[in-house]
Motif scaffolding. Structure first.
Motif, PDB file in Angstrom:
ATOM      1  N   VAL A   1      43.759  87.866  21.731  1.00 36.88           N
ATOM      2  CA  VAL A   1      42.556  86.922  20.792  1.00 36.88           C
ATOM      3  C   VAL A   1      42.645  85.402  21.474  1.00 36.88           C
ATOM      4  N   GLY A   2      42.249  84.506  20.636  1.00 40.11           N
ATOM      5  CA  GLY A   2      41.982  83.688  20.867  1.00 40.11           C
ATOM      6  C   GLY A   2      40.252  83.256  21.642  1.00 40.11           C
ATOM      7  N   ASN A   3      40.210  81.443  21.094  1.00 37.93           N
ATOM      8  CA  ASN A   3      38.767  81.214  21.332  1.00 37.93           C
ATOM      9  C   ASN A   3      39.296  79.286  22.087  1.00 37.93           C
ATOM     10  N   PRO A   4      37.714  78.692  21.950  1.00 38.08           N
ATOM     11  CA  PRO A   4      38.104  77.415  22.540  1.00 38.08           C
ATOM     12  C   PRO A   4      38.898  76.633  21.466  1.00 38.08           C
ATOM     13  N   GLY A   5      39.046  76.799  20.672  1.00 41.37           N
ATOM     14  CA  GLY A   5      39.806  76.470  19.460  1.00 41.37           C
ATOM     15  C   GLY A   5      40.892  76.405  18.657  1.00 41.37           C
ATOM     16  N   ASN A   6      41.968  77.575  19.852  1.00 41.67           N
ATOM     17  CA  ASN A   6      42.889  77.559  20.104  1.00 41.67           C
ATOM     18  C   ASN A   6      43.184  78.535  21.101  1.00 41.67           C
ATOM     19  N   PHE A   7      43.008  78.624  22.232  1.00 38.72           N
ATOM     20  CA  PHE A   7      43.006  79.189  22.750  1.00 38.72           C
ATOM     21  C   PHE A   7      44.640  79.662  23.769  1.00 38.72           C
TER      22      PHE A   7
ATOM     23  N   VAL B   1      45.877  91.670  40.044  1.00 42.30           N
ATOM     24  CA  VAL B   1      45.831  91.337  38.617  1.00 42.30           C
ATOM     25  C   VAL B   1      47.193  91.818  37.566  1.00 42.30           C
ATOM     26  N   GLY B   2      47.609  91.514  36.372  1.00 41.33           N
ATOM     27  CA  GLY B   2      49.290  91.364  36.160  1.00 41.33           C
ATOM     28  C   GLY B   2      48.903  92.409  34.505  1.00 41.33           C
ATOM     29  N   PRO B   3      49.520  92.785  33.969  1.00 41.77           N
ATOM     30  CA  PRO B   3      49.578  93.519  32.634  1.00 41.77           C
ATOM     31  C   PRO B   3      49.201  92.617  32.127  1.00 41.77           C
ATOM     32  N   GLY B   4      48.644  93.275  30.785  1.00 37.86           N
ATOM     33  CA  GLY B   4      47.838  92.477  29.979  1.00 37.86           C
ATOM     34  C   GLY B   4      46.713  92.029  29.986  1.00 37.86           C
ATOM     35  N   SER B   5      46.007  92.589  30.877  1.00 40.94           N
ATOM     36  CA  SER B   5      44.871  91.212  31.603  1.00 40.94           C
ATOM     37  C   SER B   5      43.719  92.352  31.250  1.00 40.94           C
TER      38      SER B   5
ATOM     39  N   ALA C   1      42.229  86.500  30.203  1.00 40.10           N
ATOM     40  CA  ALA C   1      40.951  86.854  29.491  1.00 40.10           C
ATOM     41  C   ALA C   1      39.540  86.801  30.635  1.00 40.10           C
ATOM     42  N   VAL C   2      39.204  87.693  31.079  1.00 41.15           N
ATOM     43  CA  VAL C   2      37.851  87.238  32.479  1.00 41.15           C
ATOM     44  C   VAL C   2      36.939  87.908  31.830  1.00 41.15           C
ATOM     45  N   MET C   3      35.914  87.094  31.757  1.00 36.01           N
ATOM     46  CA  MET C   3      34.593  87.292  30.933  1.00 36.01           C
ATOM     47  C   MET C   3      33.941  87.573  31.460  1.00 36.01           C
ATOM     48  N   PRO C   4      32.526  87.765  31.254  1.00 37.97           N
ATOM     49  CA  PRO C   4      31.350  89.119  32.424  1.00 37.97           C
ATOM     50  C   PRO C   4      31.271  87.704  33.116  1.00 37.97           C
TER      51      PRO C   4
ATOM     52  N   VAL D   1      43.806  81.536  42.450  1.00 38.28           N
ATOM     53  CA  VAL D   1      45.224  81.665  41.458  1.00 38.28           C
ATOM     54  C   VAL D   1      45.078  81.871  40.264  1.00 38.28           C
ATOM     55  N   VAL D   2      44.953  82.568  38.910  1.00 37.99           N
ATOM     56  CA  VAL D   2      44.745  82.761  37.851  1.00 37.99           C
ATOM     57  C   VAL D   2      46.293  82.863  36.669  1.00 37.99           C
ATOM     58  N   GLY D   3      46.635  82.029  36.615  1.00 34.60           N
ATOM     59  CA  GLY D   3      47.683  81.895  35.695  1.00 34.60           C
ATOM     60  C   GLY D   3      48.047  82.361  34.789  1.00 34.60           C
ATOM     61  N   ASP D   4      48.890  83.106  33.800  1.00 37.59           N
ATOM     62  CA  ASP D   4      48.877  83.973  33.034  1.00 37.59           C
ATOM     63  C   ASP D   4      48.891  83.014  31.621  1.00 37.59           C
ATOM     64  N   PHE D   5      48.048  83.496  30.757  1.00 40.20           N
ATOM     65  CA  PHE D   5      47.555  83.399  29.408  1.00 40.20           C
ATOM     66  C   PHE D   5      46.683  82.778  29.891  1.00 40.20           C
ATOM     67  N   ALA D   6      45.681  82.157  30.502  1.00 39.42           N
ATOM     68  CA  ALA D   6      44.653  81.837  31.420  1.00 39.42           C
ATOM     69  C   ALA D   6      43.211  82.351  30.469  1.00 39.42           C
ATOM     70  N   THR D   7      42.347  82.124  30.546  1.00 40.51           N
ATOM     71  CA  THR D   7      41.077  82.347  29.802  1.00 40.51           C
ATOM     72  C   THR D   7      39.141  81.333  30.235  1.00 40.51           C
ATOM     73  N   LEU D   8      39.182  82.463  31.615  1.00 40.97           N
ATOM     74  CA  LEU D   8      37.486  82.418  32.203  1.00 40.97           C
ATOM     75  C   LEU D   8      36.341  83.060  31.131  1.00 40.97           C
ATOM     76  N   ALA D   9      35.430  81.904  30.089  1.00 40.96           N
ATOM     77  CA  ALA D   9      34.968  82.767  30.079  1.00 40.96           C
ATOM     78  C   ALA D   9      33.362  82.974  30.536  1.00 40.96           C
ATOM     79  N   ALA D  10      32.662  83.672  30.274  1.00 42.99           N
ATOM     80  CA  ALA D  10      31.816  83.959  31.244  1.00 42.99           C
ATOM     81  C   ALA D  10      31.324  83.573  32.153  1.00 42.99           C
ATOM     82  N   GLY D  11      30.566  84.030  33.059  1.00 43.94           N
ATOM     83  CA  GLY D  11      29.730  83.020  34.224  1.00 43.94           C
ATOM     84  C   GLY D  11      30.530  82.133  35.152  1.00 43.94           C
ATOM     85  N   VAL D  12      31.659  81.810  34.820  1.00 41.30           N
ATOM     86  CA  VAL D  12      32.586  80.686  35.550  1.00 41.30           C
ATOM     87  C   VAL D  12      31.926  81.547  36.785  1.00 41.30           C
ATOM     88  N   ARG D  13      31.830  80.186  37.963  1.00 37.86           N
ATOM     89  CA  ARG D  13      32.305  80.451  39.684  1.00 37.86           C
ATOM     90  C   ARG D  13      33.343  79.891  40.029  1.00 37.86           C
TER      91      ARG D  13
END
Length: 238
Positions: free
Chosen positions: A74-80, A113-117, A136-139, A148-160
């Motif tokens: 779950v989660g989106n930019p309005g409620n991440f 990679v941690g659990p639940g990712s 959440a790591v998108m395509p 290092v990416v912390g717990d519950f972070a979101t990386l949307a598509a194409g992040v570098r």
């Protein structure tokens, strides 16, 4: 094969289901039963060929899915922050959480990679990259050495991200953002679509642009408490 259910029934949940199907074409791993959502209007609805089975109460110790693996999508930019809140409410042991990596994901030496990712198609971890729990790591995301990416972070598509970048707990990095080496994205921060981040982003701030600059503080989303009759630890619709 291990039983699996996905909490959530939106876009990210359906993308994760597609990644699970791709994993199973390579090596049968998951028996995906469907989605869970605490919105009664969705119960019985079919999403991407799979049913919304019911609410998260089905995960309780006495429920029919008490032994199934779980992934919260779950989660989106309005409620991440929703994913972190729901995981907290479920209060499941770490062993219950699945980790899903699309078969095209590349995980370099020393990376973990941690659990639940969830890492979707085309993601690359080059070397010694750490991805925490429930990330959440998108395509087509590229994380380079020592990121290092912390717990519950979101990386949307194409992040570098350049080397030694830190994305802290619960931060959201928008599609196509570029992160200069060694920058830090603070906990709960939001980086906008296509931003070029050259300097540290403080916790709880919204940055966007090229070069990225502060726009405002993150707008808090009210916490929704479980209604009467929902078991303690169960999530509600976010």
């Amino acid at each position: 094969m291990r039983d699996l259910v996905i909490v959530g029934a939106g876009g990210f949940a359906r993308e994760t289901a597609a990644a699970v199907a791709a994993v199973n074409t390579i090596a049968p791993t998951w028996r995906l039963h469907g989605f869970l959502d605490d919105d009664p209007a969705l119960h019985g609805v079919i999403r991407s060929g799979l049913p919304v089975l019911g609410g998260t109460a089905l995960l309780a110790a006495t429920g029919p899915l008490a032994e199934a693996a779980v992934i919260v999508c779950v989660g989106n930019p309005g409620n991440f922050a929703a994913r972190e809140r729901i995981v907290g409410r479920l209060a499941l042991p770490e062993r219950r959480y699945a980790t899903v990596l699309h078969p095209t994901v590349e995980v370099g030496a020393g990376s973990r990679v941690g659990p639940g990712s969830v890492l979707l198609a085309g993601t690359v971890l080059t070397a010694d990259v750490t991805v925490g729990a429930h990330v959440a790591v998108m395509p087509q995301v590229v994380l380079t050495h020592d990121d290092v990416v912390g717990d519950f972070a979101t990386l949307a598509a194409g992040v570098r991200a350049g080397g030694a970048v830190r994305v802290e707990t619960g931060a959201y990095v928008g599609s196509g953002a570029l992160l200069r080496e060694r920058v830090r994205i603070g906990a709960g921060a939001l980086v906008g679509i296509g931003a070029t981040v050259l300097h540290d982003v403080p916790p709880g701030e919204v940055w966007a642009g090229n070069p990225a600059r502060r726009l405002r503080a993150v707008t808090p989303v009210p916490v929704r408490h479980p209604p009467a009759g929902v078991p303690v630890g169960a999530a509600v619709k976010e």
